[in-house]
Design an enzyme around this catalytic site. Structure first.
Site, PDB file in Angstrom:
ATOM      1  N   GLU A 278      61.767  63.558 111.814  1.00  0.00           N
ATOM      2  CA  GLU A 278      62.555  63.855 110.615  1.00  0.00           C
ATOM      3  C   GLU A 278      63.952  63.247 110.708  1.00  0.00           C
ATOM      4  O   GLU A 278      64.524  62.824 109.699  1.00  0.00           O
ATOM      5  CB  GLU A 278      62.641  65.369 110.403  1.00  0.00           C
ATOM      6  CG  GLU A 278      61.290  66.032 110.175  1.00  0.00           C
ATOM      7  CD  GLU A 278      60.528  65.402 109.018  1.00  0.00           C
ATOM      8  OE1 GLU A 278      61.129  65.236 107.932  1.00  0.00           O
ATOM      9  OE2 GLU A 278      59.343  65.082 109.190  1.00  0.00           O
ATOM     10  N   TRP A 281      63.499  59.729 109.667  1.00  0.00           N
ATOM     11  CA  TRP A 281      63.451  59.544 108.213  1.00  0.00           C
ATOM     12  C   TRP A 281      64.857  59.419 107.633  1.00  0.00           C
ATOM     13  O   TRP A 281      65.094  58.652 106.688  1.00  0.00           O
ATOM     14  CB  TRP A 281      62.725  60.713 107.551  1.00  0.00           C
ATOM     15  CG  TRP A 281      61.242  60.510 107.398  1.00  0.00           C
ATOM     16  CD1 TRP A 281      60.253  61.127 108.099  1.00  0.00           C
ATOM     17  CD2 TRP A 281      60.586  59.617 106.481  1.00  0.00           C
ATOM     18  NE1 TRP A 281      59.031  60.667 107.669  1.00  0.00           N
ATOM     19  CE2 TRP A 281      59.205  59.748 106.685  1.00  0.00           C
ATOM     20  CE3 TRP A 281      61.048  58.715 105.519  1.00  0.00           C
ATOM     21  CZ2 TRP A 281      58.263  59.020 105.954  1.00  0.00           C
ATOM     22  CZ3 TRP A 281      60.114  57.982 104.787  1.00  0.00           C
ATOM     23  CH2 TRP A 281      58.745  58.142 105.007  1.00  0.00           C
ATOM     24  N   TRP A 309      57.713  56.976  80.364  1.00  0.00           N
ATOM     25  CA  TRP A 309      58.070  58.382  80.548  1.00  0.00           C
ATOM     26  C   TRP A 309      57.932  59.147  79.239  1.00  0.00           C
ATOM     27  O   TRP A 309      58.135  58.597  78.155  1.00  0.00           O
ATOM     28  CB  TRP A 309      59.505  58.507  81.061  1.00  0.00           C
ATOM     29  CG  TRP A 309      59.744  57.826  82.369  1.00  0.00           C
ATOM     30  CD1 TRP A 309      60.470  56.690  82.584  1.00  0.00           C
ATOM     31  CD2 TRP A 309      59.249  58.221  83.649  1.00  0.00           C
ATOM     32  NE1 TRP A 309      60.472  56.354  83.907  1.00  0.00           N
ATOM     33  CE2 TRP A 309      59.724  57.276  84.599  1.00  0.00           C
ATOM     34  CE3 TRP A 309      58.453  59.282  84.101  1.00  0.00           C
ATOM     35  CZ2 TRP A 309      59.435  57.364  85.947  1.00  0.00           C
ATOM     36  CZ3 TRP A 309      58.156  59.367  85.454  1.00  0.00           C
ATOM     37  CH2 TRP A 309      58.643  58.424  86.361  1.00  0.00           C
ATOM     38  N   ASN A 345      60.584  71.906 102.277  1.00  0.00           N
ATOM     39  CA  ASN A 345      60.269  70.498 102.029  1.00  0.00           C
ATOM     40  C   ASN A 345      58.923  70.303 101.348  1.00  0.00           C
ATOM     41  O   ASN A 345      58.788  69.472 100.442  1.00  0.00           O
ATOM     42  CB  ASN A 345      60.302  69.713 103.348  1.00  0.00           C
ATOM     43  CG  ASN A 345      60.145  68.222 103.119  1.00  0.00           C
ATOM     44  OD1 ASN A 345      60.966  67.606 102.449  1.00  0.00           O
ATOM     45  ND2 ASN A 345      59.085  67.632 103.647  1.00  0.00           N
ATOM     46  N   TRP A 363      62.001  60.502  86.929  1.00  0.00           N
ATOM     47  CA  TRP A 363      62.387  61.074  88.216  1.00  0.00           C
ATOM     48  C   TRP A 363      63.884  61.223  88.361  1.00  0.00           C
ATOM     49  O   TRP A 363      64.370  62.106  89.087  1.00  0.00           O
ATOM     50  CB  TRP A 363      61.832  60.231  89.370  1.00  0.00           C
ATOM     51  CG  TRP A 363      62.351  58.818  89.466  1.00  0.00           C
ATOM     52  CD1 TRP A 363      61.777  57.693  88.968  1.00  0.00           C
ATOM     53  CD2 TRP A 363      63.565  58.383  90.113  1.00  0.00           C
ATOM     54  NE1 TRP A 363      62.537  56.577  89.255  1.00  0.00           N
ATOM     55  CE2 TRP A 363      63.634  56.972  89.962  1.00  0.00           C
ATOM     56  CE3 TRP A 363      64.571  59.043  90.803  1.00  0.00           C
ATOM     57  CZ2 TRP A 363      64.696  56.233  90.478  1.00  0.00           C
ATOM     58  CZ3 TRP A 363      65.629  58.295  91.311  1.00  0.00           C
ATOM     59  CH2 TRP A 363      65.685  56.913  91.146  1.00  0.00           C
ATOM     60  N   TRP A 386      62.816  61.440  95.991  1.00  0.00           N
ATOM     61  CA  TRP A 386      62.334  61.452  94.611  1.00  0.00           C
ATOM     62  C   TRP A 386      61.585  60.162  94.295  1.00  0.00           C
ATOM     63  O   TRP A 386      60.545  60.185  93.628  1.00  0.00           O
ATOM     64  CB  TRP A 386      63.498  61.672  93.642  1.00  0.00           C
ATOM     65  CG  TRP A 386      63.754  63.140  93.455  1.00  0.00           C
ATOM     66  CD1 TRP A 386      64.571  63.934  94.206  1.00  0.00           C
ATOM     67  CD2 TRP A 386      63.157  63.990  92.474  1.00  0.00           C
ATOM     68  NE1 TRP A 386      64.521  65.223  93.747  1.00  0.00           N
ATOM     69  CE2 TRP A 386      63.670  65.298  92.677  1.00  0.00           C
ATOM     70  CE3 TRP A 386      62.265  63.773  91.434  1.00  0.00           C
ATOM     71  CZ2 TRP A 386      63.289  66.371  91.884  1.00  0.00           C
ATOM     72  CZ3 TRP A 386      61.886  64.855  90.634  1.00  0.00           C
ATOM     73  CH2 TRP A 386      62.391  66.135  90.866  1.00  0.00           C
TER      74      TRP A 386
END
Length: 469
Positions: A278, A281, A309, A345, A363, A386
């Site tokens: 993590e 990331w 969208w 998460n 988004w 996102w």
């Protein structure tokens, strides 16, 4: 002004700690009296202004840092305005001979740091900067062809294979603080806390911002939850997460400190590496931000610019924001976010998928809401996550992967404990009723779903196909 009275200014930003702070350590080692400075720059010129939840955290983190500095013989000078200009003013008025800072990575922040460097050097002061908030500098971890990685797994393999991160620096026992006069605004005058209504009670009940709070949370995680992290991290009711993300975001603990603390823990190697992934990331997302500085507004894969969208229904948008969609796991997550400034998460992925693929809303709207309400809102991580869910980002989940929130709840919250905690209307129901209240015989005040999951999933896939065509 004699050199021994000429201070070293430490420009603090996302590094609100005294331990493992290379910029602070260099200032101390210079032999000059030390003057730490924090500038609140909410103009938008040096990155996105903080959201409301992050501003609450920042207020308390600055208070904790000032107390820690004063305990050691120093103090924190607070300013409000353009960071480069305010720091240049402090240096000019104090005759500072050294400016130290830890690096930042948002494009506007880097440009501001360059202006501060130029002003200091033109005034005859020395300037230095340091790597402190990432395990590597963006662009340092490259593949065999000398290019940046586009996929996380080989990136982390290269990062973790490059050697053990440096040892963290100890906290100074004492600091020779500069005692001259220099203007500093009061913390309250920065206006970081909410006024009426004060919605921050849940945040105060949940968090202890500051370096001490960060290390207490690390100790608690390593001693009591790390062993079960790999097995239970996806279960929102299990409390297996470290919840260290806001402490990392504000630099109350460094990734170096966390890496070595976890590596030295009494836990299996695969469990420790699962958590350290993590941290990887985080670095990967900052590499992505470095090459895509408009990550929060521009699709990494530009073919998504053509995605159709849906038109936003304000009432449906508000239902998602307030946790009233009629989809239990989504609503539980959104209510947890509003109450605590944080969300598990796994549930973040589910709520984002519902927003993007079932509601088919852009988004960027969801990312903006998370930016305002998360205490750990981070310019790289928030936008990258996102875009990952949307399918438009690097190493992204394919758009046709749609998280079914009912199946996700049944798998990761099988007894509906997490749902019951945050959606009290559903507590009287059994697990099946908590997952699918529309099929429950007992009447509740819980709303009907704002969208049909099966039909909206198919509509999303049809829209994706139109984009591809």
């Amino acid at each position: 002004m004699p050199e021994q009275d000429s201070p070293a200014v430490v420009w603090l930003r996302d590094d609100l700690r005294v331990s493992d702070n290379p910029a602070l350590r260099e200032a101390i080692d210079s032999g000059r009296p030390v003057l730490p400075v924090y500038v609140l720059d909410d103009s938008g010129g040096a990155g996105r202004p903080l959201g409301a939840a992050s501003r609450w955290w920042l207020h308390h983190s600055l208070a904790a840092l000032d107390a820690s500095l004063q305990k050691r013989g120093s103090r924190l000078v607070l300013r409000h305005g353009d960071g480069a200009e305010e720091v240049a003013d402090v240096m000019r008025r104090t005759g500072a001979g050294l400016l130290t800072m830890n690096r930042r990575y948002v494009r506007g922040e880097r440009e501001q740091d360059d202006r501060a460097r130029l002003a200091a050097e033109q005034a005859g002061a020395a300037v230095s900067d340091h790597t402190a908030s990432l395990l590597h500098e963006p662009g340092e971890v490259l593949n065999g062809s000398g290019d940046r990685f586009a996929v996380f797994t080989p990136f982390f393999r290269a990062l973790s294979g490059a050697g053990t991160p440096r040892d963290p620096l100890p906290a100074p026992a004492a600091i020779d603080g500069w005692t001259g006069e220099v203007h500093s605004v009061d913390l309250a005058d920065l206006g970081l806390l909410p006024t009426k209504p004060d919605w921050s009670g849940g945040l105060a009940d949940t968090w202890t911002p500051g370096e001490k709070g960060a290390h207490r949370r690390v100790d608690e995680f390593v001693q009591h939850r790390l062993a079960g992290y790999a097995a239970h991290r996806d279960e929102p009711a299990a409390e297996a997460s470290s919840r260290l993300s806001p402490h990392l975001k504000f630099g109350e603990i460094s990734p170096y400190q966390l890496w070595h603390r976890v590596q030295g823990a009494d836990a299996p190697a695969d469990v420790r590496m699962k958590f350290l992934t993590e941290l990887g990331w985080r670095d990967f997302d900052y590499d992505l931000l470095d090459t895509h500085p408009d990550l929060d507004t521009v699709n990494v894969h530009r073919n998504f610019d053509a995605f159709p969208w849906a038109e936003v229904d304000d009432e449906v948008l508000a239902a998602w924001q307030q946790g009233r969609t009629g989809i239990p796991l989504v609503d539980a997550g959104m209510r947890q976010l509003w109450a605590t400034g944080w969300m598990h998460n796994r549930v973040r992925m589910v709520t984002a998928s519902f927003f993007i693929k079932n509601l088919r809303y852009d988004w960027r709207l969801g990312e903006q809401w998370f930016w305002d309400t998360l205490v750990d809102a981070d310019p790289a991580n928030n936008a990258a996550q996102w875009q990952w869910v949307a399918g438009s980002g690097a190493d992204a989940a394919p758009y046709f992967r749609v998280f079914n929130p009912v199946l996700q709840a049944q798998k990761f919250d099988p007894a509906g404990e997490y749902i019951a905690e945050w959606v009290p209307e559903l507590r009287p129901l059994d697990a099946k009723g908590r997952h699918e209240p529309w099929n429950a015989a007992a009447a509740t005040d819980y709303p009907a779903p704002v969208v049909d999951l099966k039909r909206s999933r198919q509509a999303a896939l049809d829209a994706y196909q139109r984009m591809r065509d």
